[in-house]
Design a protein around this motif. Structure first.
Motif, PDB file in Angstrom:
ATOM      1  N   GLU A 146       0.821  -1.204   0.000  1.00  0.00           N
ATOM      2  CA  GLU A 146       0.000   0.000   0.000  1.00  0.00           C
ATOM      3  C   GLU A 146       0.858   1.260   0.000  1.00  0.00           C
ATOM      4  OE1 GLU A 146      -4.115   1.256   2.218  1.00  0.00           O
ATOM      5  OE2 GLU A 146      -2.503   0.483   3.461  1.00  0.00           O
ATOM      6  N   GLU A 147       2.001   1.220   0.718  1.00  0.00           N
ATOM      7  CA  GLU A 147       2.901   2.369   0.725  1.00  0.00           C
ATOM      8  C   GLU A 147       3.410   2.672  -0.679  1.00  0.00           C
ATOM      9  OE1 GLU A 147       5.940   1.399   3.474  1.00  0.00           O
ATOM     10  OE2 GLU A 147       4.746   1.903   5.247  1.00  0.00           O
ATOM     11  N   ASP A 165       0.471   4.054  -2.860  1.00  0.00           N
ATOM     12  CA  ASP A 165       0.146   5.453  -2.598  1.00  0.00           C
ATOM     13  C   ASP A 165       1.221   6.386  -3.157  1.00  0.00           C
ATOM     14  OD1 ASP A 165      -2.110   4.563  -1.370  1.00  0.00           O
ATOM     15  OD2 ASP A 165      -1.418   4.920   0.677  1.00  0.00           O
ATOM     16  N   TYR A 166       2.480   5.964  -3.059  1.00  0.00           N
ATOM     17  CA  TYR A 166       3.554   6.816  -3.566  1.00  0.00           C
ATOM     18  C   TYR A 166       3.462   6.984  -5.082  1.00  0.00           C
ATOM     19  CZ  TYR A 166       8.102   8.517  -4.983  1.00  0.00           C
ATOM     20  OH  TYR A 166       9.101   9.246  -5.572  1.00  0.00           O
ATOM     21  N   VAL A 167       3.355   5.858  -5.794  1.00  0.00           N
ATOM     22  CA  VAL A 167       3.370   5.957  -7.262  1.00  0.00           C
ATOM     23  C   VAL A 167       2.049   6.499  -7.796  1.00  0.00           C
ATOM     24  CG1 VAL A 167       5.052   4.092  -7.451  1.00  0.00           C
ATOM     25  CG2 VAL A 167       2.624   3.557  -7.625  1.00  0.00           C
ATOM     26  N   THR A 168       0.969   6.414  -7.006  1.00  0.00           N
ATOM     27  CA  THR A 168      -0.310   6.968  -7.440  1.00  0.00           C
ATOM     28  C   THR A 168      -0.339   8.479  -7.285  1.00  0.00           C
ATOM     29  OG1 THR A 168      -1.492   4.932  -6.863  1.00  0.00           O
ATOM     30  CG2 THR A 168      -2.804   6.934  -7.067  1.00  0.00           C
ATOM     31  N   GLN A 204      11.877   1.494  -6.108  1.00  0.00           N
ATOM     32  CA  GLN A 204      12.129   2.776  -5.451  1.00  0.00           C
ATOM     33  C   GLN A 204      13.442   2.765  -4.674  1.00  0.00           C
ATOM     34  OE1 GLN A 204       8.994   3.632  -7.449  1.00  0.00           O
ATOM     35  NE2 GLN A 204      10.082   5.236  -6.342  1.00  0.00           N
ATOM     36  N   ASP A 205      14.363   1.888  -5.060  1.00  0.00           N
ATOM     37  CA  ASP A 205      15.676   1.772  -4.430  1.00  0.00           C
ATOM     38  C   ASP A 205      15.569   1.515  -2.921  1.00  0.00           C
ATOM     39  OD1 ASP A 205      18.303   1.507  -4.995  1.00  0.00           O
ATOM     40  OD2 ASP A 205      18.775   3.643  -5.014  1.00  0.00           O
ATOM     41  N   ALA A 206      14.483   0.841  -2.520  1.00  0.00           N
ATOM     42  CA  ALA A 206      14.246   0.609  -1.096  1.00  0.00           C
ATOM     43  C   ALA A 206      14.249  -0.878  -0.751  1.00  0.00           C
ATOM     44  CB  ALA A 206      12.914   1.237  -0.680  1.00  0.00           C
ATOM     45  N   GLU A 208      11.145  -9.268  -2.335  1.00  0.00           N
ATOM     46  CA  GLU A 208      10.663  -9.108  -0.962  1.00  0.00           C
ATOM     47  C   GLU A 208       9.235  -8.561  -0.930  1.00  0.00           C
ATOM     48  OE1 GLU A 208      13.634  -7.519   2.043  1.00  0.00           O
ATOM     49  OE2 GLU A 208      14.560  -6.853   0.165  1.00  0.00           O
ATOM     50  N   ILE A 209       8.905  -7.744  -1.905  1.00  0.00           N
ATOM     51  CA  ILE A 209       7.598  -7.101  -1.934  1.00  0.00           C
ATOM     52  C   ILE A 209       6.526  -8.034  -2.477  1.00  0.00           C
ATOM     53  CG2 ILE A 209       6.284  -5.154  -2.883  1.00  0.00           C
ATOM     54  CD1 ILE A 209       9.037  -3.696  -3.100  1.00  0.00           C
TER      55      ILE A 209
END
Length: 284
Positions: A213-214, A217-220, A242-244, A249-250
């Motif tokens: 969801e994070e 929301d960021y890319v939206t 997002q280099d995170a 993992e996601i």
């Protein structure tokens, strides 16, 4: 998108007439309808399906309609509340299938990139700008990840729209899992624990969704999907969003997490409805 409960027979009849007229106009103006077959998709809620089909539980929703309508009314549905669970179950099965396809494509694209960089052994080539072949696959990977973010959130929100039917006609109707979770938590803080088992599940078992969801929301609302690749050791390529976090993992827990939530909803509400029905048939 508006999602309202309609109970006024006159208003319901007017909406039905308008939809029928619009459908007739469309059928006359577009030519021959071309048909295609969709795969037979498994039902994610088998217990509820067996229990609800032809059950007395549905009777309390007779006269209730769910009216789904976009702002411009290009999209509009009027669904009897007693039949809405069938609509949601089909939609969830469709979204789950789309999710599976998207995850398979992500894995295939990551493997392609892995092979590509494995084939380029010349250090000079590795330092050069990526070829157009890589760029095309990177954008395909972005597209699939964006689709997964949308489909997962849409699937869980779709299930949340069913909770009014599953909790009963006196419950609140909400159109997203986030709003439902907030409503459940607010009731708990006010001293009313309406569904402790559901509240515990949402708090303890949906960490995978909150991560997703994070990113959603960021890319939206803010930026585009950013993909980076790293080589921790020769021949091993890791893809990061997002280099995170690594993409693996996601997305790795997404399908099992989605299936587990459907299984929980199916079992949880089948138990609640059975218990409520037994209580109604044996009054104190």
């Amino acid at each position: 998108m508006r999602f309202n409960i309609e109970q006024d027979p006159i208003r319901v009849a007017n909406i039905q007439a308008d939809l029928a007229q619009r459908h007739g106009t469309i059928m006359q103006s577009r030519g021959t309808l071309l048909r295609y077959e969709t795969p037979e998709l498994p039902n994610a809620f088998p217990r509820l399906s067996r229990m609800l089909d032809g059950s007395d539980y549905r009777a309390q929703f007779m006269g209730f309609y769910y009216h789904i309508e976009s702002e411009d009314r290009r999209i509009e549905r009027l669904i009897p509340a007693a039949e809405y669970y069938e609509f949601v179950f089909r939609a969830v099965a469709d979204k789950r299938h789309a999710l599976q396809l998207g995850l398979d494509r992500v894995r295939d694209l990551e493997r392609w990139v892995q092979r590509y960089y494995h084939e380029i052994r010349d250090p000079a080539l590795r330092e050069a700008l990526p070829s157009h072949r890589v760029v095309d696959h990177v954008y395909a990977l972005k597209s699939e990840l964006g689709n997964i973010l949308i489909v997962v959130r849409g699937g869980l929100d779709c299930i949340a729209t069913l909770f009014h039917f599953l909790y009963g006609p006196e419950s609140a109707w909400l159109t997203s899992l986030t709003d439902f979770t907030k409503d459940l938590d607010q009731s708990y803080r006010q001293g009313v624990d309406t569904d402790p088992e559901m509240r515990a599940y949402l708090a303890q078992q949906l960490a995978w969704f909150r991560t997703l969801e994070e990113y959603h929301d960021y890319v939206t609302h803010f930026g585009s999907i950013d993909i980076t690749f790293y080589e921790p050791e020769e021949g091993v390529v890791r893809t990061y969003l997002q280099d995170a976090l690594a993409v693996h993992e996601i997305v790795a827990p997404v399908l099992s997490g989605f299936d587990a939530f459907c299984e929980f909803v199916d079992s949880h509400f089948a138990g609640r409805i059975t218990q409520a029905s037994q209580g109604a048939s044996h009054p104190a």
